[in-house]
Design an enzyme around this catalytic site. Structure first.
Site, mmCIF file in Angstrom:
data_model
loop_
_atom_site.group_PDB
_atom_site.id
_atom_site.type_symbol
_atom_site.label_atom_id
_atom_site.label_comp_id
_atom_site.label_asym_id
_atom_site.label_seq_id
_atom_site.Cartn_x
_atom_site.Cartn_y
_atom_site.Cartn_z
ATOM 1 N N PHE A 236 0.919 -1.343 0.016
ATOM 2 C CA PHE A 236 -0.052 -0.064 -0.071
ATOM 3 C C PHE A 236 0.773 1.431 0.095
ATOM 4 O O PHE A 236 1.732 1.465 1.032
ATOM 5 C CB PHE A 236 -0.928 -0.010 1.049
ATOM 6 C CG PHE A 236 -2.044 1.010 1.196
ATOM 7 C CD1 PHE A 236 -3.075 1.128 0.919
ATOM 8 C CD2 PHE A 236 -1.487 2.263 1.555
ATOM 9 C CE1 PHE A 236 -4.224 1.931 0.816
ATOM 10 C CE2 PHE A 236 -2.457 3.682 1.533
ATOM 11 C CZ PHE A 236 -3.732 3.291 1.204
ATOM 12 N N ASP A 345 9.161 3.065 1.751
ATOM 13 C CA ASP A 345 7.970 3.514 2.227
ATOM 14 C C ASP A 345 8.027 3.407 3.727
ATOM 15 O O ASP A 345 7.548 2.357 3.922
ATOM 16 C CB ASP A 345 6.797 3.107 1.065
ATOM 17 C CG ASP A 345 5.585 3.818 1.636
ATOM 18 O OD1 ASP A 345 5.441 4.606 2.962
ATOM 19 O OD2 ASP A 345 4.553 3.821 1.107
ATOM 20 N N LYS A 376 2.488 10.343 8.583
ATOM 21 C CA LYS A 376 1.798 9.855 9.933
ATOM 22 C C LYS A 376 2.662 10.467 11.252
ATOM 23 O O LYS A 376 2.535 11.343 11.597
ATOM 24 C CB LYS A 376 1.829 8.153 9.883
ATOM 25 C CG LYS A 376 0.921 7.651 8.637
ATOM 26 C CD LYS A 376 0.540 6.475 9.051
ATOM 27 C CE LYS A 376 -0.380 5.807 7.875
ATOM 28 N NZ LYS A 376 -1.582 5.528 8.040
ATOM 29 N N THR A 400 1.868 23.911 -3.672
ATOM 30 C CA THR A 400 1.775 25.186 -3.119
ATOM 31 C C THR A 400 2.254 25.181 -1.810
ATOM 32 O O THR A 400 3.072 25.983 -1.372
ATOM 33 C CB THR A 400 -0.049 25.440 -2.951
ATOM 34 O OG1 THR A 400 -0.493 25.348 -4.237
ATOM 35 C CG2 THR A 400 -0.134 26.912 -2.252
HETATM 36 O O1 PSZ Z 1 -7.150 3.333 3.492
HETATM 37 C C1 PSZ Z 1 -6.680 4.269 3.679
HETATM 38 O O2 PSZ Z 1 -6.289 5.212 2.572
HETATM 39 C C2 PSZ Z 1 -5.394 4.011 4.339
HETATM 40 S S1 PSZ Z 1 -5.436 3.295 5.777
HETATM 41 C C3 PSZ Z 1 -3.858 3.557 6.239
HETATM 42 C C4 PSZ Z 1 -3.306 4.096 5.473
HETATM 43 C C5 PSZ Z 1 -4.130 4.510 4.271
HETATM 44 N N1 PSZ Z 1 -1.994 4.327 5.343
HETATM 45 C C6 PSZ Z 1 -1.329 5.191 4.432
HETATM 46 C C7 PSZ Z 1 -0.116 4.834 3.897
HETATM 47 C C8 PSZ Z 1 0.822 3.903 4.246
HETATM 48 O O3 PSZ Z 1 0.256 3.116 5.200
HETATM 49 C C9 PSZ Z 1 1.773 3.545 3.395
HETATM 50 C C10 PSZ Z 1 2.910 2.414 3.845
HETATM 51 N N2 PSZ Z 1 2.259 4.553 2.351
HETATM 52 C C11 PSZ Z 1 1.529 5.438 2.016
HETATM 53 C C12 PSZ Z 1 0.357 5.569 2.601
HETATM 54 C C13 PSZ Z 1 -0.448 6.871 2.431
HETATM 55 O O4 PSZ Z 1 -0.481 7.895 3.188
HETATM 56 P P1 PSZ Z 1 -1.602 8.943 3.265
HETATM 57 O O5 PSZ Z 1 -2.902 8.119 3.747
HETATM 58 O O6 PSZ Z 1 -1.284 9.924 4.357
HETATM 59 O O7 PSZ Z 1 -1.855 9.484 1.813
#
Ligand code: PSZ
Length: 519
Positions: A236, A345, A376, A400
């Site tokens: 992910f 990541d 996070k 931006t």
């Molecule tokens: O359902 C969702 O969109 C979720 S639930 C947990 C996440 C997203 N985690 C975000 C995440 C991550 O765990 C890793 C390893 N890489 C990138 C991301 C994306 O981060 P955000 O959500 O800040 O865009």
């Protein structure tokens, strides 16, 4: 409110919380010393089922404005403290999920509140509501009031604050950093930096042709080269369009969205307990690495050159899938051998929960990674990178906000707290207590718990199926424990860095009772 928080000293005697189980008997595990916790609560306190009536009312209200069906319950963040999340019905729950792993040092940490109480961070309001005494020598309060377009108009202390916060914890070998607003945005821009780096390598100079300038405007090669990023099944990396092409954890994330023909390698599926399946797991990892190399070659042949590889140190959303340090070292070698950038990541694993600030530090790489993305627990998104990935012109990696200086200010203090309170060692220690307890529960309830695993407090286990998993999470919540799911049947632990051994024991006691009664 803040000063009230600070002055409140809760002293909790841990004796009653620190029971452990062994061989089916309830034992007093530790004669725990009294610990003074100056802002944490001393246990869950439940008043209604969750979601309670007030939460349900608010859900209905919000659902009239947007699809709010994902909402678990509404929170009272003023009352939430330390490891405890309080909801709008007055239920106080031990939070082992911490806003999808994004609260570094607990709710309402006194150090952060103190930071905001410093005169330079306050907008002082006079008796008639007028703004008073803005200290112009330091841009504290304006950091919170005036959000800048950082790429063009940064505040005076921006570089200094980056050094104090992000660069003070930069992964080995990565001294350059670009901030962004979220995890997806960070990976998305890291990909772009990789592609620019790769193209410049191919060109051998900075001379862009007229044809490239023209074709890029109509989404065609050579201006838009057919490069790709190799990712792993179960990974992910975010939900924006480029990231989504590298995300393969659940169909719900991807359905109906056009995507890119980028290579997807298998991620090892390890068998547990690890010590019993050494050979099988080595073979499984070798199979996946072989597939990575095959894909790189295959995609080069079909002119979709793999410019970079992205991987999580522990696949999180995909089900807390681990691989050995050796696997990652070999993958790093493959990336180098084929000239691909290696992007780790650390959006979910970064910030200390595995016991090291960055999970990839456990691997012991000789040659550092090329890039590390974060968000996070780091409070701001962004990515670290080697010098060679520096954009060769301004405005090439840009938007931006490019992050938020207010978050850097908070992050600098979070890092101070992590160091001062030795929270990396705490994560190792508390994680051991948690995992030992999970392994014990696994031997007692093998029909409900399997594959207990983890590094630091970044722990998880599998349940027999999705329905059992979801039911366990719901029951635990009503007993005052917030847990998260991941993959198709796993439960994951993502507590804050101030999650201590006694919180682990408290959880284990509650969860053991749940398992004993579970039907
Ligand atoms: O359902 C969702 O969109 C979720 S639930 C947990 C996440 C997203 N985690 C975000 C995440 C991550 O765990 C890793 C390893 N890489 C990138 C991301 C994306 O981060 P955000 O959500 O800040 O865009």
């Amino acid at each position: 409110m803040a000063s009230m928080l600070l002055s409140r000293q809760l002293t909790c005697s841990l004796q009653q919380n620190c029971r452990l189980f062994a061989c089916g008997h309830r034992l007093i595990s530790q004669t725990a010393a009294k610990i003074d916790v100056d802002f944490d609560y001393d246990g869950p306190l439940m008043k209604t089922e969750v979601p309670g009536p007030r939460s349900r009312e608010l859900m209905k209200q919000l659902n009239g404005i947007q699809n709010a069906e994902a909402v678990h319950f509404f929170c009272n963040y003023e009352e939430s403290r330390g490891n405890y999340l309080v909801d709008v019905d007055g239920n106080r729950m031990l939070d082992l999920y911490s806003q999808i792993s994004s609260i570094p040092i607990g709710y309402s940490h006194p150090s952060l509140i103190k930071l905001l109480q410093q005169p330079q961070n306050l907008v002082l309001v006079g008796p008639h509501g007028q703004l008073m005494e803005i200290n112009s020598s330091w841009s504290g309060q304006s950091t919170f009031v005036n959000r800048p377009a950082l790429g063009i108009l940064p505040p005076e202390n921006f570089a200094e604050k980056l050094k104090e916060s992000l660069l003070s914890v930069a992964p080995k070998g990565l001294q350059q950093v670009i901030t962004m607003s979220c995890g997806s945005c960070s990976n998305e821009n890291a990909f772009k930096a990789i592609f620019m780096w790769y193209r410049n390598k191919e060109r051998g100079n900075n001379n862009v042709t007229k044809e490239e300038l023209e074709t890029c405007m109509i989404n065609q090669a050579p201006g838009c080269p057919d490069y790709s990023i190799l990712s792993f099944m179960g990974g992910f990396h975010g939900r924006t369009m480029g990231c989504l092409a590298t995300t393969h954890s659940k169909a719900i994330h991807k359905l109906d969205i056009p995507s890119l023909d980028w290579p997807i390698a298998p991620f090892p599926r390890l068998q547990y307990p690890l010590e019993e399946f050494v050979k099988e797991n080595q073979q499984e990892e070798a199979r996946c690495l072989e597939e990575v190399e095959d894909l790189i070659v295959k995609y080069r042949k079909k002119k979709r050159i793999v410019a970079g590889i992205i991987i999580e140190p522990i696949q999180s959303e995909g089900g807390d899938n681990h691989a050995s340090d050796d696997f990652f070292k070999k993958l790093r070698d493959i990336a180098r051998k084929h000239g691909c950038a290696f992007l780790v990541d650390e959006v979910q694993t970064g910030g200390g929960c595995t016991g090291k600030f960055w999970a990839h530090e456990h691997w012991g790489l000789d040659d550092p990674t090329d890039m590390v993305s974060f968000s996070k627990k780091m409070m701001t998104g962004g990515f670290f990178h080697k010098e060679e990935f520096r954009p060769n012109a301004p405005y090439r990696i840009f938007n931006t906000w490019l992050g938020d200086p207010a978050k850097n200010l908070l992050l600098a203090e979070v890092i101070n707290v992590i160091k001062r309170e030795d929270l990396l060692n705490n994560a190792t220690h508390a994680g051991k207590a948690l995992l030992a307890g999970l392994l014990d529960l696994q031997t007692r309830y093998p029909h409900l718990i399997s594959r207990a695993r983890g590094r630091g407090t970044f722990c998880s286990f599998d349940t027999p199926n999705d329905a059992t998993r979801n039911k366990l999470i719901a029951v635990a919540r009503n007993k005052g424990v917030v847990l998260g799911g991941c993959g198709d049947r796993s439960i994951r632990f993502r507590p804050t860095l101030i999650f201590k051994d006694h919180h682990a024991h408290l959880f284990l006691n509650i969860f053991s009772d749940i398992l004993a009664d579970f039907k």
